[in-house]
Design a protein around this motif. Sequence first.
Motif, PDB file in Angstrom:
ATOM      1  N   LYS A 115       0.809  -1.219   0.000  1.00  7.99           N
ATOM      2  CA  LYS A 115       0.000   0.000   0.000  1.00  7.99           C
ATOM      3  C   LYS A 115       0.843   1.270   0.000  1.00  7.99           C
ATOM      4  O   LYS A 115       1.943   1.319   0.560  1.00  7.99           O
ATOM      5  CB  LYS A 115      -0.911   0.021   1.238  1.00  7.99           C
ATOM      6  N   ALA A 116       0.270   2.303  -0.616  1.00  4.23           N
ATOM      7  CA  ALA A 116       0.781   3.665  -0.517  1.00  4.23           C
ATOM      8  C   ALA A 116      -0.340   4.510   0.065  1.00  4.23           C
ATOM      9  O   ALA A 116      -1.416   4.609  -0.533  1.00  4.23           O
ATOM     10  CB  ALA A 116       1.203   4.190  -1.876  1.00  4.23           C
ATOM     11  N   THR A 117      -0.094   5.086   1.233  1.00  2.00           N
ATOM     12  CA  THR A 117      -1.118   5.866   1.933  1.00  2.00           C
ATOM     13  C   THR A 117      -0.758   7.349   1.874  1.00  2.00           C
ATOM     14  O   THR A 117       0.378   7.737   2.172  1.00  2.00           O
ATOM     15  CB  THR A 117      -1.221   5.430   3.405  1.00  2.00           C
ATOM     16  N   LYS A 118      -1.726   8.181   1.477  1.00  2.00           N
ATOM     17  CA  LYS A 118      -1.484   9.623   1.351  1.00  2.00           C
ATOM     18  C   LYS A 118      -1.300  10.252   2.734  1.00  2.00           C
ATOM     19  O   LYS A 118      -2.060  10.011   3.663  1.00  2.00           O
ATOM     20  CB  LYS A 118      -2.664  10.297   0.652  1.00  2.00           C
ATOM     21  N   VAL A 119      -0.218  11.060   2.854  1.00  2.00           N
ATOM     22  CA  VAL A 119       0.069  11.824   4.066  1.00  2.00           C
ATOM     23  C   VAL A 119       0.453  13.237   3.632  1.00  2.00           C
ATOM     24  O   VAL A 119       0.576  13.525   2.437  1.00  2.00           O
ATOM     25  CB  VAL A 119       1.214  11.175   4.885  1.00  2.00           C
ATOM     26  N   ASP A 120       0.651  14.136   4.583  1.00  2.00           N
ATOM     27  CA  ASP A 120       1.040  15.501   4.245  1.00  2.00           C
ATOM     28  C   ASP A 120       2.348  15.511   3.463  1.00  2.00           C
ATOM     29  O   ASP A 120       3.369  14.981   3.918  1.00  2.00           O
ATOM     30  CB  ASP A 120       1.210  16.331   5.521  1.00  2.00           C
TER      31      ASP A 120
END
Length: 386
Positions: A149-154
């Motif tokens: 997974k690639a999870t969106k963060v700031d």
Amino acid sequence: MNVALRFDPVRLPDHCQDLRQEVRDFLREQVVQGVYDPTARSHGYEDICRFAKAVSERGWIGMAWPREYGGQERSFLERYVVSEEMLVARAPTRRYFVADRQSGPTLIRYASEPIKQRVLPQIIAGEAMFCIGMSEPNSGSDLFAAQAKATKVDGGWRLNGAKIWTTGAQHADYMIGLFRTSQPTRENRRHGLTSFLVDMHADGIKVSPIEMINGVMEFNEVLFDDVFLPDENVIGEIDGAWKQATSELAYERSGPERFLETFGAMRAFLTAVEGTDDTRLQEGLGRLIAQLHTMRRMSVSVAGMLEAGREPVTEASIVKDLGTVWDQALPKELRTLISLMDYDQYDVQAYRERMDFYTRMAPKLTIQGGTTEILRGIVARGLGLR
């Protein structure tokens, strides 16, 4: 049923033959200078880097790329000739080969401009090694089932999960990895995958080499533990990387490397039986060479399609399937032929040593670049059969 499958008859122009001789002369010099040994089971990392710099100085890395990114805008057919000669001579191309073949073209087409300006010159200079992160421990070549997974963060993304059978990852500077950024939909199982440029020196990446039965550590498992990537490292469309991945695989699956990995076994066989007048050996060898020539013609045809700006995904899959199955079976075919020989007349010791190496290498060939089952599914879809 409308089938668009075709292999146009493509002939290499005369200037490609001139280039072929230039490459042969260069490789001969590299061997004489001790840069590499074409009979070695594997090549040391320092030798690989030294060879890459020498190839870069000749202008043979990124040679088909646009000039604005350091390329020479030479043809795919010229690149094909360079690759073919390198493979036959068992040159240590590992440092730059994947980047030149597919990663660089993918970045040129889909990456952000800052990434292009920073990374492509490194490839051209022979200073950036790439690996491909697609297969996973629980899904193999079924990319639709990818779970890393690639999870969106700031400011970017966090990567978690694993990739496996990742060729050259232990030495790679970058990976083009396929990660899940959202779940697939009922209507579109391909949805939700995104490509990223991964800095392999980033914190949270662990690479574990996998030793093959021939003693070479070529494959790896790569673990990602909360690895941060900035937004500019997204390659192409978020959630829509499947088309990019299939386009990339057209470059990966169609080249001469798909039927020349065990060619060294045939060269050893030819040396062992030089001067033979045994018609059984001649017939068997002639049959193998005819098969090799057919696959080469198909591969050159795909190079011509790439030159014309087409994306021959189905044709490339056919070349990869036929080529790797043939390549894998070659050591066994040669063992059958060698059994017909008069051992008192021919020196087969060197042949046996090379055959042992290639026999142990062969099992991997129908796995890397997509298993035969996945490839045949792609071909069936291209033919309208599924």
